[in-house]
Motif scaffolding. Structure first.
Motif, short mmCIF file in Angstrom:
data_model
loop_
_atom_site.label_atom_id
_atom_site.label_comp_id
_atom_site.label_asym_id
_atom_site.label_seq_id
_atom_site.Cartn_x
_atom_site.Cartn_y
_atom_site.Cartn_z
N VAL A 4 0.84 -1.21 0.00
CA VAL A 4 0.00 0.00 0.00
C VAL A 4 0.87 1.25 0.00
O VAL A 4 0.62 2.22 -0.74
CB VAL A 4 -0.95 -0.01 1.21
CG1 VAL A 4 -1.71 1.32 1.30
CG2 VAL A 4 -1.94 -1.17 1.11
N LEU A 16 -0.92 -3.04 -6.93
CA LEU A 16 -1.54 -3.03 -5.60
C LEU A 16 -2.68 -4.03 -5.51
O LEU A 16 -2.73 -4.86 -4.59
CB LEU A 16 -2.05 -1.62 -5.28
CG LEU A 16 -2.84 -1.50 -3.97
CD1 LEU A 16 -1.94 -1.74 -2.77
CD2 LEU A 16 -3.51 -0.13 -3.88
N VAL A 72 -2.34 -7.32 -3.28
CA VAL A 72 -3.13 -7.45 -2.05
C VAL A 72 -4.01 -8.69 -2.12
O VAL A 72 -4.12 -9.44 -1.13
CB VAL A 72 -3.98 -6.18 -1.83
CG1 VAL A 72 -5.02 -6.42 -0.73
CG2 VAL A 72 -3.09 -5.01 -1.46
#
Length: 232
Positions: free
Chosen positions: A76, A95, A99
């Protein structure tokens, strides 16, 4: 002076976020190395395996989950720094993929950790019929569905590593070697195989601290603008 102080304050979370990538690499590597010391032959040394699983195995599993969580926070922070430039699309893709992929690993290792403890407790309480489940949860004989989830997580992390690597390379704010080292480290640690995790953890640690060091040594004005814009 006030603007500099504001920029430094705004940059602190991002700086620590990048360091979390390095910390995650060290933690994940340490746990994989520790797992080398655990019992490996369930059938010949079942009692030792059960005791280790309920105690040290459970604790080390929780530490591994914390390492993966730290890695997500690092991803992040890396996105927040890269999103201000032309690499925003690549960074966003990295990202999202990273994630999701790392979260799948969190879910899987959490399931294996908790499930292994539950099965070990059942065996200790006299249910010897759970030995096959111990084999399934120990890593050597995963069911097909678990293998599929691990493969999906590794693939997502691979795509994330490519996207992030390209974004870091093109950004110009970090040494280009960090793009390569980060990408390789992320992929190798996500593969979740002992002999890829060892170099993966080392590379991830080097990349994380290398990115943080480069961020620390950007020109003060640029550092402030980047941090303030990312935190806005």
């Amino acid at each position: 002076m006030a603007a500099t102080d504001t920029g430094a304050a705004a940059s602190a979370p991002l700086r620590w976020g990048l360091r979390l990538i390095g910390i995650a690499g060290i933690v994940l590597l340490a746990v994989w190395l520790y797992w080398l010391t655990g019992p490996t032959d369930i059938d010949k040394d079942t009692k030792r395996y059960v005791d280790w699983t309920i105690g040290a195995g459970f604790a080390s599993g929780l530490v591994y989950l914390l390492g993966l969580a730290a890695l997500i926070l690092g991803l992040v922070a890396l996105y927040a720094l890269l999103a201000r430039g032309a690499e925003r699309g690549l960074a966003l893709g990295g990202l999202v993929l990273g994630v999701v992929g790392t979260s799948l690993l969190l879910a899987m290792f959490g399931t294996l950790t908790m499930g292994s403890v539950a099965v070990a407790i059942a065996y200790r309480d006299g249910n010897t019929g759970v030995v096959p489940a111990m084999h399934n949860l120990s890593g050597g004989e995963f069911p097909a569905v678990l293998n599929f989830v691990f493969f999906a997580a590794a693939l997502l992390c691979l795509l994330s590593a490519v996207a992030y690597g390209m974004a870091i390379w093109r950004a110009g704010a970090f040494p280009k070697w960090t793009a390569i080292v980060f990408g390789l480290g992320f992929v190798l640690i996500a593969a979740s195989i002992p002999f890829t995790a060892y170099p993966g953890g080392i590379l991830l640690a080097v990349a994380g601290f290398g990115l943080a060091h480069a961020f620390d040594h950007q020109p003060a004005g640029r550092l402030a603008r980047t941090a303030e814009g990312s935190m806005a």
